[in-house]
Design an enzyme around this catalytic site. Structure first.
Site, PDB file in Angstrom:
ATOM      1  N   TYR A  58       0.845  -1.197   0.000  1.00 11.16           N
ATOM      2  CA  TYR A  58       0.000   0.000   0.000  1.00 11.16           C
ATOM      3  C   TYR A  58       0.877   1.241   0.000  1.00 11.16           C
ATOM      4  O   TYR A  58       1.516   1.561   0.999  1.00 11.16           O
ATOM      5  CB  TYR A  58      -0.930   0.015   1.215  1.00 11.16           C
ATOM      6  CG  TYR A  58      -1.891  -1.155   1.301  1.00 11.16           C
ATOM      7  CD1 TYR A  58      -2.242  -1.900   0.179  1.00 11.16           C
ATOM      8  CD2 TYR A  58      -2.454  -1.521   2.523  1.00 11.16           C
ATOM      9  CE1 TYR A  58      -3.121  -2.963   0.270  1.00 11.16           C
ATOM     10  CE2 TYR A  58      -3.334  -2.582   2.622  1.00 11.16           C
ATOM     11  CZ  TYR A  58      -3.666  -3.306   1.496  1.00 11.16           C
ATOM     12  OH  TYR A  58      -4.535  -4.361   1.601  1.00 11.16           O
ATOM     13  N   GLY A 223     -17.486   1.525  -0.157  1.00 10.20           N
ATOM     14  CA  GLY A 223     -18.187   2.767   0.146  1.00 10.20           C
ATOM     15  C   GLY A 223     -19.619   2.819  -0.335  1.00 10.20           C
ATOM     16  O   GLY A 223     -20.394   3.666   0.123  1.00 10.20           O
TER      17      GLY A 223
END
Length: 330
Positions: A58, A223
């Site tokens: 990441y 989301g």
């Protein structure tokens, strides 16, 4: 916050974890703010969210560095999960499961995280060029050396399954069966949400039968299940949702009944759709820990509050009756 245990070693964590990836990878780079992300991690720990999920890829590397800044001050309050096995290059990602690389990757993660021990070290993806037993054996050596407390495996995605045929998680289960012969698996990380419940078919039962913890990735559907996204709103070019078939304007509109249903249940509990979506994940088993991603304090606090939402049989039946998500997941 309620505590849950994962793995045969009964490692204790807060019932809701924190996915740190959005703070520095895959989502809207213009909205990533280091100081704001630090406050988010602190806010999560304040709420009893102890499991912090990151990975060396990441950023790459910047996410572990960020988490390390918090751990320098609050290591005893956190349960740290990070991953190895994927290398990020220019416009491509490749797997590396060579034992020597695994050892170097762990040492590098320890330095970035500013800690002596990683609580859960996960294999992000198996290297097709290296027998998974060799990779897992190197990871087990890290436990013996005291650098890692427990080992986990991330599930293979849908694309890999469609290439080889079979059920969605057949490949992951075969890998798990192999590595269990080398060293115990403490946790499996895989996608699980109201709009992507496939892990309930075989992977979660496999874990439950063997006392293996289950970390539910993307429990808010990237989301979508929060109800805060508008069909056709568009995403920045570096946002994974800009290329995701389920986030076209047409598919987002088609899947609105899922959000409407979550809102209806949420209204009965004085909760938000996101909290209900997380409560649904929590209801799938005592060894299940959702790890919703967040990069704002507000969302971290809201997500933590889901641990206090108790869905009734009526609620669960109503959610089960919602139409399945439309659109390809690839």
């Amino acid at each position: 916050m309620e505590r849950r245990t994962i793995g045969a070693g009964a490692l204790g964590v807060g019932a809701v974890g924190l996915g740190c990836m959005p703070m520095s990878w895959a989502y809207s780079g213009s909205r990533q703010r280091g100081e704001s992300s630090l406050r988010t991690v602190h806010a999560a720990l304040d709420q009893g969210t102890t499991l912090l999920d990151t990975a060396d890829m990441y950023g790459p590397f910047t996410n572990e560095l960020l988490v390390g800044r918090v751990l320098r001050e609050r290591r005893e309050e956190a349960f740290v999960s990070t991953k190895c096995g994927l290398l990020v290059g220019d416009q491509h990602i490749v797997a590396n499961g060579r034992p020597g690389y695994v050892r170097r990757a762990c040492d590098a993660s320890l330095r970035r995280l500013q800690t002596d021990t990683i609580d859960l070290y996960q294999l992000h993806r198996a290297d097709p060029e290296v027998p998974i037993e060799e990779t897992w054996g190197a990871m087990a050596d890290l436990v013996t050396a005291g650098k890692v407390r427990a080992l986990g495996l991330c599930a293979v995605g849908a694309r890999a399954r469609r290439r080889v045929g079979g059920g969605l998680h057949d490949t992951t289960i075969r890998q798990l069966e192999r590595v269990q012969q080398v060293f115990p698996v403490t946790a499996v990380e895989a996608e699980l949400s109201v709009w992507s419940p496939e892990a309930l078919e075989a992977l979660l039962p496999w874990c439950a039968a063997r006392g293996v913890g289950f970390l539910a990735a993307m429990p808010l559907g990237n989301g979508f299940l929060t109800g805060t996204l508008t069909p056709g709103q568009g995403f920045e070019a570096d946002d994974v949702r800009a290329r995701h078939p389920r986030f076209t304007a047409e598919m987002m509109a088609a899947n609105q009944p899922l959000v409407v249903g979550l809102r209806r249940v949420a209204a009965r509990h004085g909760a938000t759709p996101a909290q209900v979506a997380l409560a649904w994940v929590l209801a799938q088993g005592p060894q299940v820990v959702p790890i919703p991603g967040a990069k704002r304090e507000r969302w971290a606090r809201e997500n933590a509050g889901a641990a206090g939402v108790r869905l009734t049989a009526r609620d669960l039946a109503e959610i089960a009756a919602l139409p399945p998500a439309q659109g390809s997941w690839d």
